[in-house]
Design a protein around this motif. Structure first.
Motif, mmCIF file in Angstrom:
data_model
loop_
_atom_site.group_PDB
_atom_site.id
_atom_site.type_symbol
_atom_site.label_atom_id
_atom_site.label_comp_id
_atom_site.label_asym_id
_atom_site.label_seq_id
_atom_site.Cartn_x
_atom_site.Cartn_y
_atom_site.Cartn_z
ATOM 1 N N LYS A 122 40.482 55.277 43.209
ATOM 2 C CA LYS A 122 41.602 54.839 42.377
ATOM 3 C C LYS A 122 41.480 53.346 42.047
ATOM 4 C CE LYS A 122 45.924 54.512 43.931
ATOM 5 N NZ LYS A 122 47.261 54.889 44.450
ATOM 6 N N ARG A 124 38.858 52.698 39.368
ATOM 7 C CA ARG A 124 39.379 52.958 38.022
ATOM 8 C C ARG A 124 40.258 51.803 37.548
ATOM 9 N NH1 ARG A 124 39.893 58.235 40.199
ATOM 10 N NH2 ARG A 124 42.101 57.898 40.625
ATOM 11 N N GLN A 125 41.087 51.281 38.452
ATOM 12 C CA GLN A 125 41.948 50.157 38.091
ATOM 13 C C GLN A 125 41.123 48.915 37.762
ATOM 14 O OE1 GLN A 125 44.429 49.904 41.554
ATOM 15 N NE2 GLN A 125 45.954 51.328 40.738
ATOM 16 N N ASN A 172 38.043 48.874 36.553
ATOM 17 C CA ASN A 172 37.427 49.087 35.239
ATOM 18 C C ASN A 172 38.426 48.812 34.122
ATOM 19 O OD1 ASN A 172 34.945 49.770 36.298
ATOM 20 N ND2 ASN A 172 35.403 51.957 36.343
ATOM 21 N N GLU A 173 39.655 49.245 34.314
ATOM 22 C CA GLU A 173 40.686 48.997 33.308
ATOM 23 C C GLU A 173 41.007 47.505 33.220
ATOM 24 O OE1 GLU A 173 45.238 50.372 32.423
ATOM 25 O OE2 GLU A 173 43.889 51.758 33.430
ATOM 26 N N LEU A 174 41.049 46.843 34.355
ATOM 27 C CA LEU A 174 41.337 45.412 34.383
ATOM 28 C C LEU A 174 40.233 44.609 33.699
ATOM 29 C CD1 LEU A 174 43.221 43.179 35.444
ATOM 30 C CD2 LEU A 174 41.868 43.172 37.530
ATOM 31 N N ASN A 175 38.998 45.043 33.862
ATOM 32 C CA ASN A 175 37.872 44.337 33.253
ATOM 33 C C ASN A 175 37.768 44.577 31.755
ATOM 34 O OD1 ASN A 175 36.947 42.983 35.518
ATOM 35 N ND2 ASN A 175 35.685 44.697 36.175
ATOM 36 N N SER A 176 38.478 45.586 31.248
ATOM 37 C CA SER A 176 38.466 45.793 29.802
ATOM 38 C C SER A 176 39.238 44.652 29.145
ATOM 39 C CB SER A 176 39.085 47.144 29.439
ATOM 40 O OG SER A 176 40.473 47.114 29.640
ATOM 41 N N SER A 177 38.933 44.391 27.922
ATOM 42 C CA SER A 177 39.536 43.238 27.247
ATOM 43 C C SER A 177 40.970 43.493 26.798
ATOM 44 C CB SER A 177 38.686 42.854 26.043
ATOM 45 O OG SER A 177 38.608 43.942 25.150
ATOM 46 N N SER A 178 41.466 44.705 26.979
ATOM 47 C CA SER A 178 42.807 45.025 26.491
ATOM 48 C C SER A 178 43.923 44.578 27.438
ATOM 49 C CB SER A 178 42.924 46.535 26.250
ATOM 50 O OG SER A 178 42.744 47.227 27.466
ATOM 51 N N VAL A 179 43.599 44.150 28.646
ATOM 52 C CA VAL A 179 44.619 43.753 29.616
ATOM 53 C C VAL A 179 45.030 42.307 29.352
ATOM 54 C CG1 VAL A 179 45.115 43.378 32.054
ATOM 55 C CG2 VAL A 179 43.765 45.344 31.352
#
Length: 100
Positions: free
Chosen positions: A75, A78-79, A81-88
């Protein structure tokens, strides 16, 4: 003769250096480091939140509870990976209200 560096004797530091970690422990330590790196680039307050969550997890689970630890590890990956995306752009923590 003993050499004392940073308050730890040479004998004691050798003991700490020789501790072997399991693969699961190494994965958690690696994930923690990655979260802290992401926290530097991320929104303000994220590093403190990461530290708090990892401390809670360290107390919450027993060492023998491998399935839950692995679940939390997946879990968290996954968080991350989402944090490393530029959309955060920010984050918010929700907590339940205390009843009077």
């Amino acid at each position: 003769m003993r050499c004392v560096l940073d308050g730890i004797s040479e004998d004691t530091s050798k003991i700490f250096m020789s501790i072997k970690h399991s693969k699961l422990q190494l994965a958690i330590l690696s994930l923690y480091k990655e979260f802290l790196r992401a926290g530097k680039r991320g929104p303000p307050g994220l590093q403190e939140y990461v530290r708090m969550r990892f401390r809670e997890g360290a107390v919450k689970y027993k060492r023998s509870d491998v399935f839950m630890i692995e679940y939390e590890l997946r879990k968290a990956n996954r968080q991350l990976n989402e944090l490393n995306s530029s959309s955060v752009t920010g984050f918010q923590v929700f907590s339940p209200r205390k009843k009077d």
